[in-house]
Design an enzyme around this catalytic site. Structure first.
Site, PDB file in Angstrom:
ATOM      1  N   GLY A   1       0.861  -1.173   0.000  1.00  0.00           N
ATOM      2  CA  GLY A   1       0.000   0.000   0.000  1.00  0.00           C
ATOM      3  C   GLY A   1       0.896   1.220   0.000  1.00  0.00           C
TER       4      GLY A   1
ATOM      5  N   ASN B   1       3.960   1.572   2.414  1.00  0.00           N
ATOM      6  CA  ASN B   1       5.269   1.344   1.801  1.00  0.00           C
ATOM      7  C   ASN B   1       6.248   2.440   2.219  1.00  0.00           C
ATOM      8  OD1 ASN B   1       4.064  -0.779   0.436  1.00  0.00           O
ATOM      9  ND2 ASN B   1       4.006   0.257  -1.534  1.00  0.00           N
TER      10      ASN B   1
ATOM     11  N   TYR C   1      -4.772  -7.287  -4.242  1.00  0.00           N
ATOM     12  CA  TYR C   1      -4.410  -7.043  -5.639  1.00  0.00           C
ATOM     13  C   TYR C   1      -3.515  -8.159  -6.150  1.00  0.00           C
ATOM     14  CZ  TYR C   1       0.352  -4.918  -5.230  1.00  0.00           C
ATOM     15  OH  TYR C   1       1.686  -4.661  -5.028  1.00  0.00           O
TER      16      TYR C   1
ATOM     17  N   ARG D   1     -10.606  -4.588  -4.405  1.00  0.00           N
ATOM     18  CA  ARG D   1     -10.516  -3.786  -3.188  1.00  0.00           C
ATOM     19  C   ARG D   1     -11.809  -3.072  -2.830  1.00  0.00           C
ATOM     20  NH1 ARG D   1      -6.065   0.496  -5.288  1.00  0.00           N
ATOM     21  NH2 ARG D   1      -5.838   0.910  -3.044  1.00  0.00           N
TER      22      ARG D   1
ATOM     23  N   TYR E   1      -1.939   9.155  -9.383  1.00  0.00           N
ATOM     24  CA  TYR E   1      -3.232   8.906 -10.028  1.00  0.00           C
ATOM     25  C   TYR E   1      -3.364   7.443 -10.421  1.00  0.00           C
ATOM     26  CZ  TYR E   1      -6.831   8.869 -13.637  1.00  0.00           C
ATOM     27  OH  TYR E   1      -7.932   8.561 -14.392  1.00  0.00           O
TER      28      TYR E   1
ATOM     29  N   THR F   1       8.551  13.655 -11.103  1.00  0.00           N
ATOM     30  CA  THR F   1       9.287  12.410 -11.292  1.00  0.00           C
ATOM     31  C   THR F   1       9.241  11.996 -12.751  1.00  0.00           C
ATOM     32  OG1 THR F   1       7.317  11.150 -10.627  1.00  0.00           O
ATOM     33  CG2 THR F   1       8.939  11.651  -8.923  1.00  0.00           C
TER      34      THR F   1
ATOM     35  N   GLY G   1      10.625   8.860 -13.980  1.00  0.00           N
ATOM     36  CA  GLY G   1      10.939   7.455 -14.182  1.00  0.00           C
ATOM     37  C   GLY G   1      12.433   7.240 -14.340  1.00  0.00           C
TER      38      GLY G   1
ATOM     39  N   GLY H   1       8.252   4.307  -6.589  1.00  0.00           N
ATOM     40  CA  GLY H   1       7.854   5.687  -6.319  1.00  0.00           C
ATOM     41  C   GLY H   1       7.694   5.954  -4.841  1.00  0.00           C
ATOM     42  N   ASP H   2       7.200   4.976  -4.110  1.00  0.00           N
ATOM     43  CA  ASP H   2       7.048   5.131  -2.662  1.00  0.00           C
ATOM     44  C   ASP H   2       8.416   5.201  -1.986  1.00  0.00           C
ATOM     45  OD1 ASP H   2       4.335   4.820  -3.220  1.00  0.00           O
ATOM     46  OD2 ASP H   2       4.441   2.661  -2.903  1.00  0.00           O
TER      47      ASP H   2
END
Length: 323
Positions: free
Chosen positions: A39, A43, A95, A112, A173, A233, A235, A264-265
């Site tokens: 999550g 994370n 998931y 979920r 998003y 960001t 990538g 990303g987290d």
């Protein structure tokens, strides 16, 4: 009278059970699945806890084996889960992850809807908990889960503003949860309230129509939301940032990709780690890209990295370019 901080960071969000077949196998033919948790907010909390920061994760979990599994694993990594609201008869989100290897893309299937946190009564979460933290961390995923989650997130931001607690907000998003139009409208006030705003280049284009070179997209975000620190960001291109009229670019750190989920987290956690350590922004960004690179070398959502490993990964790397 100001509250004494108990945590460096407090966050609110959903953590799910992650089920994935062994690498190289497909969901539709797998005979066994790897069970993990994941999550966005938790994370980040785990990564920070591993870096020796006191952190708390707030959510709702059902009092069943899956809910207890999530809480126990977070607690084992050092995350304070005392703020979790326990419910009877609820469910956790799940998931399914079909990990791809180039040129086959990774696929995610969510189950979920109706989770304990999505159906929580907003009055069950006391927003004044933020007064006991140095930072509030939220993402754009949580307001997408339900109107109740949206109300809680808004209340947390309002309480943080009243207590002058800075907000780190990651747009994050998710097209499977809501439309670009609804997300753009709902998330704009969160972005405008952020001390640190984190947004991916694709999200900036999808939600707010910010096109062009990365520098142009970054300027668009700064002009739209006026966050003191804005991070775009990119990538594999690293991160572009602006703060106090100064521009920074930190390239991504080369790494062998095992599992990109959670990168990303890890980046967010690395940046927060730097800010909590009161280093300059360039160094905080370097922590972010280094932690993200380390994360993708291991399976699972969680960046199980120590301070020593993070510092070792940074030694010998190029410094941020200040422009």
């Amino acid at each position: 009278m100001e509250a004494t901080p108990r945590w460096d960071v407090v966050s609110f969000g959903e953590t799910m059970i992650r089920l994935s077949p062994p690498l190289g196998e497909r969901l539709e033919t797998a005979t066994r699945l790897d069970v993990r948790i994941g999550g966005t907010e938790s994370n980040v909390a785990v990564a920070l806890a591993r870096l020796r920061h006191p952190v708390a994760w707030c959510s709702a979990l059902p009092d069943n084996p899956l809910g207890r599994r999530i809480a126990a694993e977070l607690r084992w990594h050092g995350v304070d889960v005392s703020l979790v609201h326990w419910v009877e008869g609820g469910r956790v989100g799940v998931y399914y992850l079909d990990v791809g290897v180039a040129p086959r893309p990774t696929q995610v299937l969510y189950d979920r809807q109706g989770s304990a946190v999505a159906t929580i009564d907003p009055t069950c979460i006391d927003p004044t908990i933020v007064r006991y933290a140095r930072w509030l961390h939220l993402t754009g995923i949580t307001p997408a889960l339900s109107p109740n989650c949206r109300a809680i997130a808004r209340a947390l931001v309002e309480a943080a503003q009243q207590a002058e607690i800075p907000l780190c907000f990651d747009v994050n998003y998710r097209s499977l949860l809501w439309s670009p139009e609804e997300a753009a409208e709902t998330l704009a006030p969160f972005c405008a309230s952020a001390t640190v705003l984190i947004c991916g280049r694709a999200d900036a284009e999808t939600l707010w129509g910010l096109h062009g070179a990365p520098e142009e997209v970054l300027v668009g975000l700064v002009q739209r939301f006026h966050a003191p620190i804005t991070l775009l960001t990119l990538g594999d291109g690293g991160v572009l940032a602006e703060a106090n009229g100064q521009r920074y670019h930190v390239p991504a750190l080369p790494a062998t990709v095992i599992d990109r989920i959670g990168a990303g987290d890890a980046f967010t956690a690395g940046v927060l780690h730097g800010l909590l350590e009161q280093v300059d922004l360039a160094q905080a960004l370097r922590y972010g890209v280094a932690l993200a690179a380390l994360k993708i070398t291991m399976n699972g959502d969680l960046a199980l990295i120590t301070r020593h490993e993070l510092e070792a990964a940074l030694r010998g790397t190029a410094r941020a370019v200040v422009r």
